[in-house]
Design a protein around this motif. Structure first.
Motif, PDB file in Angstrom:
ATOM      1  N   HIS A  12       0.839  -1.198   0.000  1.00 45.23           N
ATOM      2  CA  HIS A  12       0.000   0.000   0.000  1.00 45.23           C
ATOM      3  C   HIS A  12       0.872   1.245   0.000  1.00 45.23           C
ATOM      4  O   HIS A  12       1.987   1.257   0.518  1.00 45.23           O
ATOM      5  CB  HIS A  12      -0.935   0.005   1.215  1.00 45.23           C
ATOM      6  CG  HIS A  12      -0.218   0.015   2.537  1.00 45.23           C
ATOM      7  ND1 HIS A  12      -0.099   1.139   3.311  1.00 45.23           N
ATOM      8  CD2 HIS A  12       0.427  -0.970   3.211  1.00 45.23           C
ATOM      9  CE1 HIS A  12       0.587   0.850   4.406  1.00 45.23           C
ATOM     10  NE2 HIS A  12       0.909  -0.428   4.379  1.00 45.23           N
ATOM     11  N   LEU A  39      -5.639   8.077  -1.877  1.00 47.15           N
ATOM     12  CA  LEU A  39      -5.013   6.923  -1.235  1.00 47.15           C
ATOM     13  C   LEU A  39      -5.626   6.656   0.137  1.00 47.15           C
ATOM     14  O   LEU A  39      -5.044   5.938   0.945  1.00 47.15           O
ATOM     15  CB  LEU A  39      -3.504   7.164  -1.104  1.00 47.15           C
ATOM     16  CG  LEU A  39      -2.758   7.376  -2.431  1.00 47.15           C
ATOM     17  CD1 LEU A  39      -1.305   7.711  -2.169  1.00 47.15           C
ATOM     18  CD2 LEU A  39      -2.873   6.148  -3.318  1.00 47.15           C
ATOM     19  N   GLN A  41      -7.813   4.774   1.073  1.00 49.02           N
ATOM     20  CA  GLN A  41      -8.067   3.383   1.429  1.00 49.02           C
ATOM     21  C   GLN A  41      -6.911   2.800   2.225  1.00 49.02           C
ATOM     22  O   GLN A  41      -7.124   1.929   3.087  1.00 49.02           O
ATOM     23  CB  GLN A  41      -8.355   2.542   0.193  1.00 49.02           C
ATOM     24  CG  GLN A  41      -7.262   2.499  -0.846  1.00 49.02           C
ATOM     25  CD  GLN A  41      -7.654   1.567  -2.002  1.00 49.02           C
ATOM     26  OE1 GLN A  41      -8.210   0.505  -1.784  1.00 49.02           O
ATOM     27  NE2 GLN A  41      -7.374   1.984  -3.214  1.00 49.02           N
ATOM     28  N   SER A  42      -5.692   3.284   1.997  1.00 50.51           N
ATOM     29  CA  SER A  42      -4.558   2.843   2.816  1.00 50.51           C
ATOM     30  C   SER A  42      -4.737   3.310   4.256  1.00 50.51           C
ATOM     31  O   SER A  42      -4.485   2.568   5.209  1.00 50.51           O
ATOM     32  CB  SER A  42      -3.249   3.395   2.251  1.00 50.51           C
ATOM     33  OG  SER A  42      -2.963   2.835   0.987  1.00 50.51           O
ATOM     34  N   GLU A  67       4.613  -0.990   3.068  1.00 52.88           N
ATOM     35  CA  GLU A  67       4.521   0.284   2.363  1.00 52.88           C
ATOM     36  C   GLU A  67       5.245   0.186   1.022  1.00 52.88           C
ATOM     37  O   GLU A  67       6.268  -0.507   0.896  1.00 52.88           O
ATOM     38  CB  GLU A  67       5.104   1.408   3.215  1.00 52.88           C
ATOM     39  CG  GLU A  67       4.285   1.670   4.471  1.00 52.88           C
ATOM     40  CD  GLU A  67       4.709   2.927   5.205  1.00 52.88           C
ATOM     41  OE1 GLU A  67       5.531   3.698   4.657  1.00 52.88           O
ATOM     42  OE2 GLU A  67       4.209   3.152   6.324  1.00 52.88           O
ATOM     43  N   THR A  87      -1.876  -5.768  -4.272  1.00 52.40           N
ATOM     44  CA  THR A  87      -1.556  -4.340  -4.342  1.00 52.40           C
ATOM     45  C   THR A  87      -2.814  -3.520  -4.125  1.00 52.40           C
ATOM     46  O   THR A  87      -3.831  -3.740  -4.788  1.00 52.40           O
ATOM     47  CB  THR A  87      -0.935  -3.989  -5.708  1.00 52.40           C
ATOM     48  OG1 THR A  87       0.220  -4.806  -5.918  1.00 52.40           O
ATOM     49  CG2 THR A  87      -0.513  -2.533  -5.746  1.00 52.40           C
ATOM     50  N   LEU A  88      -2.740  -2.567  -3.208  1.00 46.40           N
ATOM     51  CA  LEU A  88      -3.915  -1.811  -2.802  1.00 46.40           C
ATOM     52  C   LEU A  88      -4.167  -0.576  -3.658  1.00 46.40           C
ATOM     53  O   LEU A  88      -5.279  -0.056  -3.682  1.00 46.40           O
ATOM     54  CB  LEU A  88      -3.779  -1.408  -1.329  1.00 46.40           C
ATOM     55  CG  LEU A  88      -5.025  -0.903  -0.605  1.00 46.40           C
ATOM     56  CD1 LEU A  88      -6.132  -1.949  -0.628  1.00 46.40           C
ATOM     57  CD2 LEU A  88      -4.692  -0.529   0.829  1.00 46.40           C
ATOM     58  N   THR A  89      -3.156  -0.078  -4.357  1.00 48.84           N
ATOM     59  CA  THR A  89      -3.332   1.145  -5.142  1.00 48.84           C
ATOM     60  C   THR A  89      -2.695   1.010  -6.510  1.00 48.84           C
ATOM     61  O   THR A  89      -1.669   0.351  -6.671  1.00 48.84           O
ATOM     62  CB  THR A  89      -2.701   2.368  -4.437  1.00 48.84           C
ATOM     63  OG1 THR A  89      -1.355   2.065  -4.085  1.00 48.84           O
ATOM     64  CG2 THR A  89      -3.461   2.724  -3.183  1.00 48.84           C
ATOM     65  N   GLY A  97       1.484   3.038  -7.355  1.00 50.02           N
ATOM     66  CA  GLY A  97       1.141   1.683  -6.969  1.00 50.02           C
ATOM     67  C   GLY A  97       1.340   0.644  -8.050  1.00 50.02           C
ATOM     68  O   GLY A  97       1.549  -0.537  -7.750  1.00 50.02           O
ATOM     69  N   CYS A 318      -8.002  -1.523  -8.537  1.00 47.26           N
ATOM     70  CA  CYS A 318      -7.815  -1.429  -7.084  1.00 47.26           C
ATOM     71  C   CYS A 318      -9.014  -0.723  -6.475  1.00 47.26           C
ATOM     72  O   CYS A 318      -8.927   0.455  -6.111  1.00 47.26           O
ATOM     73  CB  CYS A 318      -6.535  -0.674  -6.741  1.00 47.26           C
ATOM     74  SG  CYS A 318      -5.023  -1.530  -7.185  1.00 47.26           S
TER      75      CYS A 318
END
Length: 351
Positions: A12, A39, A41-42, A67, A87-89, A97, A318
């Motif tokens: 993230h 971002l 959501q992180s 990170e 992967t979050l982004t 990301g 994402c």
């Protein structure tokens, strides 16, 4: 030799890291904070990392939240046969990301989500729209402008146009006047976006209808469009602005909750009132999965008219996992809270 315990690594990009980098690169702090808010959501998922770790442990996995800036070093110490990267982004412009799935591919790691090329494509709305159109999907055509100059002139439209940034959370209009009734105003909006964010704008014919979010998580491998969640997202406005977005997520959203000013949009299944539109959206999802390569986890946004006409606005590789709509989807479709849904998805790929 003892085989390493299967592990889920969630990569993230934190808001603060992005904010600091943007300011260092010359963005005004207020504008940088708005950009970094995508971002959130992180930020919103971080309090649940312990719950994610527990949910993974119950399924025989270990869990690590990493990170983005540390991802290369961490992956260098992991074994590809027992490690799954989520992967979050995404990001190719303001965010980075899309580097994470590329690093995973370079190291031979399995991943949750689409091919890494789509992490770059989805954030460039003009290019992704061209691809979606080539696949025969109902995406509005678009012009492209940079700082008051046309790069590609938009099509004619009797209903006016919708103007939005090309690479910055582009389903939204930044300001309340993002719907434009003349092209001179559209070019003025492009100057404002360029001045504030340094981005181009896409200019699409305005399409009427209600906003719809389609969400997907393939908890079990091989899950298809039948598991799609399709809901109207009714927030009381025609479209979401930057201010609306800031009020829902991240630190601003938490402050709104604390002050009692948080208003969550209403989610209503499309199938309840417009089953034909719901069926069309599922057909679009199947085409996105087959023709574009979306898999595992994704979302896309649409406008649906009263006569069941469907307009595809954008797709996301994402989706905002901790957002209210995706949590609701996990509960209604899978009967799971978010942490358990994510852990179950990871376990199904590692065992």
């Amino acid at each position: 030799m003892t085989r390493a315990k299967p592990k889920l690594i969630l990569v993230h990009e934190p808001e603060k890291a992005c904010l600091d980098r943007l300011v260092a690169n010359g963005h005004a702090r207020e504008r940088a904070a708005e950009i970094a808010s995508y971002l959130a959501q992180s930020t919103d998922l971080a309090p649940e990392f312990d719950a994610l770790a527990d949910a993974c442990l119950k399924r025989g996995l270990s869990f690590a939240a990493v990170e983005l800036d540390d991802a290369a070093g961490v992956l260098a110490g992991e074994h590809p046969a027992t490690t799954l990267v989520w992967t979050l982004t995404d990001g190719i412009a303001y965010f980075r990301g899309s580097a994470a799935p590329t690093l995973a591919r370079l190291g031979g790691f399995r991943t949750i989500g689409a091919d890494d090329a789509l992490f770059a494509l989805c954030q460039d709305k003009f290019r992704s729209g061209a691809v979606l159109g080539a696949l025969g999907l109902p995406v509005p055509p678009a012009g492209l402008a940079r700082n008051g100059e046309w790069l590609v002139e938009p099509p004619a439209s009797t209903a006016g146009w919708f103007v939005k940034p090309n690479r910055l959370g582009a389903k939204i209009g930044i300001w309340p006047d993002s719907r434009s009734l003349d092209l001179d105003h559209a070019l003025e909006l492009s100057r404002r976006v360029f001045s504030a964010y340094g981005d181009d704008v896409i200019v699409q014919p305005y399409v009427a209808g209600r906003n719809v979010r389609a969400s997907f998580l393939g908890v079990a491998p091989g899950t298809g469009a039948e598991a799609l969640g399709v809901a109207f997202v009714d927030s009381g406005g025609d479209f979401q602005t930057m201010a609306d977005s800031l009020a829902l997520y991240g630190e601003t959203g938490e402050a709104a909750k604390a002050a009692g000013n948080y208003v969550q949009p209403e989610l209503v299944p499309v199938a309840e009132s417009q089953p034909a539109a719901d069926a069309r959206i599922r057909t679009i999802a199947a085409r996105l999965m087959e023709g574009l390569g979306l898999r595992d986890v994704f979302s896309f946004d649409l406008r649906v008219e009263a006569d069941d006409a469907v307009h595809l606005i954008e797709f996301e590789v994402c989706p905002g996992l901790p957002c209210f709509d995706f949590r609701d989807y996990c509960r209604s479709q899978w009967g799971l809270e978010l942490a358990d849904a994510m852990a179950e998805t990871a376990a199904s790929r590692l065992f």
